[in-house]
Design a protein around this motif. Structure first.
Motif, short mmCIF file in Angstrom:
data_model
loop_
_atom_site.label_atom_id
_atom_site.label_comp_id
_atom_site.label_asym_id
_atom_site.label_seq_id
_atom_site.Cartn_x
_atom_site.Cartn_y
_atom_site.Cartn_z
N LYS A 79 0.60 -16.47 -19.51
CA LYS A 79 0.43 -17.68 -19.65
C LYS A 79 1.51 -18.61 -20.32
O LYS A 79 1.85 -18.22 -21.13
CB LYS A 79 -0.97 -18.24 -20.44
CG LYS A 79 -2.12 -17.78 -19.66
CD LYS A 79 -3.28 -18.23 -20.52
CE LYS A 79 -4.75 -17.71 -19.66
NZ LYS A 79 -6.10 -18.25 -20.41
N ILE A 80 2.08 -19.54 -19.50
CA ILE A 80 2.97 -20.23 -20.04
C ILE A 80 2.63 -21.70 -20.10
O ILE A 80 1.55 -22.05 -19.32
CB ILE A 80 4.34 -20.32 -19.28
CG1 ILE A 80 4.01 -20.66 -17.81
CG2 ILE A 80 4.66 -19.00 -19.33
CD1 ILE A 80 5.14 -20.71 -16.95
N THR A 81 3.35 -22.48 -20.90
CA THR A 81 2.93 -24.05 -20.98
C THR A 81 4.00 -24.86 -20.35
O THR A 81 5.05 -24.81 -20.42
CB THR A 81 2.77 -24.49 -22.42
OG1 THR A 81 1.74 -23.77 -23.11
CG2 THR A 81 2.59 -25.98 -22.35
N VAL A 82 3.31 -25.76 -19.38
CA VAL A 82 4.41 -26.46 -18.72
C VAL A 82 3.94 -27.99 -18.72
O VAL A 82 2.74 -28.37 -18.93
CB VAL A 82 4.35 -26.27 -17.13
CG1 VAL A 82 5.11 -24.85 -17.06
CG2 VAL A 82 3.11 -26.18 -16.40
N ALA A 83 4.88 -29.11 -18.36
CA ALA A 83 4.51 -30.39 -18.43
C ALA A 83 4.64 -30.62 -16.87
O ALA A 83 5.71 -30.50 -16.14
CB ALA A 83 5.45 -31.18 -19.22
N VAL A 84 3.10 -31.42 -16.25
CA VAL A 84 3.27 -31.60 -15.01
C VAL A 84 2.71 -33.08 -14.92
O VAL A 84 1.98 -33.60 -15.83
CB VAL A 84 2.06 -30.93 -14.36
CG1 VAL A 84 2.03 -31.17 -12.74
CG2 VAL A 84 2.53 -29.33 -14.41
N ASP A 85 3.44 -33.98 -13.93
CA ASP A 85 3.09 -35.17 -13.71
C ASP A 85 1.81 -35.13 -13.22
O ASP A 85 1.47 -34.67 -12.15
CB ASP A 85 3.97 -35.90 -12.84
CG ASP A 85 3.95 -37.58 -12.64
OD1 ASP A 85 2.90 -37.75 -13.06
OD2 ASP A 85 4.83 -38.07 -12.16
N ALA A 86 1.10 -36.07 -13.78
CA ALA A 86 -0.62 -36.14 -13.40
C ALA A 86 -0.72 -36.53 -12.05
O ALA A 86 -1.75 -36.29 -11.53
CB ALA A 86 -1.44 -37.04 -14.42
N MET A 118 -1.44 -24.14 -3.14
CA MET A 118 -1.90 -25.19 -4.17
C MET A 118 -2.97 -24.86 -4.60
O MET A 118 -3.31 -25.26 -5.87
CB MET A 118 -1.70 -26.63 -3.49
CG MET A 118 -1.89 -27.71 -4.52
SD MET A 118 -0.53 -27.88 -5.68
CE MET A 118 -1.12 -29.26 -6.49
N GLU A 119 -3.89 -24.34 -3.91
CA GLU A 119 -5.28 -24.18 -4.45
C GLU A 119 -4.94 -23.17 -5.51
O GLU A 119 -5.93 -23.04 -6.70
CB GLU A 119 -6.24 -23.43 -3.37
CG GLU A 119 -6.72 -24.40 -2.52
CD GLU A 119 -7.48 -23.90 -1.35
OE1 GLU A 119 -7.91 -22.74 -1.25
OE2 GLU A 119 -7.94 -24.77 -0.47
N ARG A 120 -4.30 -22.04 -5.39
CA ARG A 120 -4.18 -20.76 -6.58
C ARG A 120 -3.34 -21.63 -7.83
O ARG A 120 -3.80 -21.36 -8.84
CB ARG A 120 -3.02 -19.83 -5.92
CG ARG A 120 -3.75 -19.00 -4.80
CD ARG A 120 -2.82 -17.94 -4.47
NE ARG A 120 -2.47 -16.99 -5.84
CZ ARG A 120 -1.64 -16.01 -5.67
NH1 ARG A 120 -0.93 -15.85 -4.47
NH2 ARG A 120 -1.38 -15.25 -6.72
N VAL A 121 -2.59 -22.63 -7.62
CA VAL A 121 -1.85 -23.33 -8.60
C VAL A 121 -2.87 -24.09 -9.34
O VAL A 121 -3.00 -23.96 -10.60
CB VAL A 121 -0.69 -23.98 -8.18
CG1 VAL A 121 -0.18 -24.84 -9.45
CG2 VAL A 121 0.45 -23.25 -7.81
N LEU A 122 -3.85 -24.76 -8.74
CA LEU A 122 -4.77 -25.64 -9.38
C LEU A 122 -5.95 -24.85 -10.16
O LEU A 122 -6.10 -25.26 -10.96
CB LEU A 122 -5.51 -26.42 -8.34
CG LEU A 122 -6.27 -27.74 -8.76
CD1 LEU A 122 -5.19 -28.74 -9.41
CD2 LEU A 122 -7.07 -28.28 -7.60
N VAL A 137 -6.14 -28.16 -18.88
CA VAL A 137 -5.70 -29.32 -19.43
C VAL A 137 -6.31 -29.70 -20.73
O VAL A 137 -7.63 -29.02 -20.98
CB VAL A 137 -6.00 -30.54 -18.52
CG1 VAL A 137 -5.20 -30.44 -17.27
CG2 VAL A 137 -7.38 -30.83 -17.88
N PRO A 138 -5.93 -30.46 -21.86
CA PRO A 138 -6.70 -30.55 -23.01
C PRO A 138 -7.70 -31.76 -22.59
O PRO A 138 -7.69 -32.41 -21.81
CB PRO A 138 -5.59 -31.18 -23.82
CG PRO A 138 -4.53 -31.74 -22.94
CD PRO A 138 -4.62 -30.65 -21.78
N CYS A 139 -8.71 -31.61 -23.23
CA CYS A 139 -9.84 -32.54 -23.35
C CYS A 139 -9.24 -34.04 -23.53
O CYS A 139 -8.44 -34.23 -24.57
CB CYS A 139 -10.75 -32.16 -24.53
SG CYS A 139 -12.36 -33.57 -24.41
#
Length: 283
Positions: A37-44, A100-104, A109-111
């Protein structure tokens, strides 16, 4: 001075990395730690449907022009894995976007209520369901002057954040007299079986006040499905009365609105300078 060898030779020495060659003889680097697992920043905005701008929910579809939408925003097609894109001016066949389904499916996401104490990471597909049940979500209080609370039960909120609310012990099946001051907005009613109710006195009606009952449900105790109550207010010209059942409430996601209340005109309140006699019957 550092290793000056070409990068491919340096990468061959790194643990967990293997060197491969494609058909074009170019160097590629792959990780042997699958499932990491990695942490990435994604535009909402990238996780929103192009049509309704709501959160993407599977199954997902993508047209030939790149528009990604949820199934609710595609018209039914001849095949289960095809639909028509509503973003395109001309009919464009959209097919299942399984990548995209696999990515999703792997996105967490944090609460959104983490500032109130929730530390959970939620699968993106479960975000809305979690928000509706998270105990740290901002809640509304039935006491008129309260701005709300978060991170605790309604019972704890009233006990801790409203210490000025008076408590009156009520015996089941008996008519209990209590005297409410004109400035009181609520009174806590405590039953012998540990059930706690709130008698709310609100000024939300013109020409008077409304008295209503809220049963503060505590999830730690098993109680009956409902309680029956009767409220009586004694005036010079007679008695005002309201009776009915009340169900337990753990929290209010919306501003409190009583489903039934007893209207007490200001004339009755004004006729008692210090307090007004109110009688409660619970069973």
């Amino acid at each position: 001075m550092g290793d000056k060898r070409p990068w491919p030779q340096v990468l061959r020495r790194l643990p967990g990395v293997k060197r491969t060659r494609g058909e074009d003889e170019t160097e590629t680097v792959t990780s042997q730690r699958r499932g990491e697992k990695i942490t990435v920043a994604v535009d909402a905005d990238l996780l929103q449907c192009c049509v309704c701008s709501g959160p993407l929910t599977t199954p997902l579809f993508q047209c030939t022009k790149g528009h990604i939408s949820c199934s609710g925003c595609c018209t039914d097609g001849a095949k289960a894995d095809e639909c028509e894109c509503l973003m395109c001016r001309e009919p464009e066949t959209a097919t299942r976007c399984r990548a995209m389904e696999r990515v999703l499916a792997g996105v967490s996401v944090p609460c959104p209520f983490r500032q109130h104490g929730c530390a959970e990471m939620i699968p993106y597909a479960s975000k809305e369901a979690h928000e509706g049940s998270c105990r740290y979500a901002p809640c509304h209080c039935p006491i008129p002057s309260c701005a709300g609370y978060a991170g605790k039960s309604l019972v704890d909120h009233v006990q801790v954040d409203h210490p000025d609310v008076h408590r009156t012990r009520v015996k089941p099946g008996c008519l209990t007299a209590l005297r409410m001051r004109s400035s009181e907005q609520a009174r806590m009613l405590w039953l012998d079986n540990c059930a706690e109710l709130l008698l709310v006195a609100s000024r939300d009606v013109p020409g008077g006040r409304s008295l209503s009952i809220v049963w503060l449900m505590d999830e730690l105790f098993e109680v009956e499905d409902e309680l029956k109550y009767r409220i009586e207010v004694v005036g010079k010209d007679g008695v005002l009365s309201l009776s009915g059942p009340t169900k337990g409430v753990e929290r209010f996601d919306r501003p409190y609105q009583a489903s039934a209340f007893l209207f007490v005109p200001n004339a009755i309140w004004d006729s008692h300078p210090e307090d007004i006699p109110v009688f409660i019957h619970l069973k």
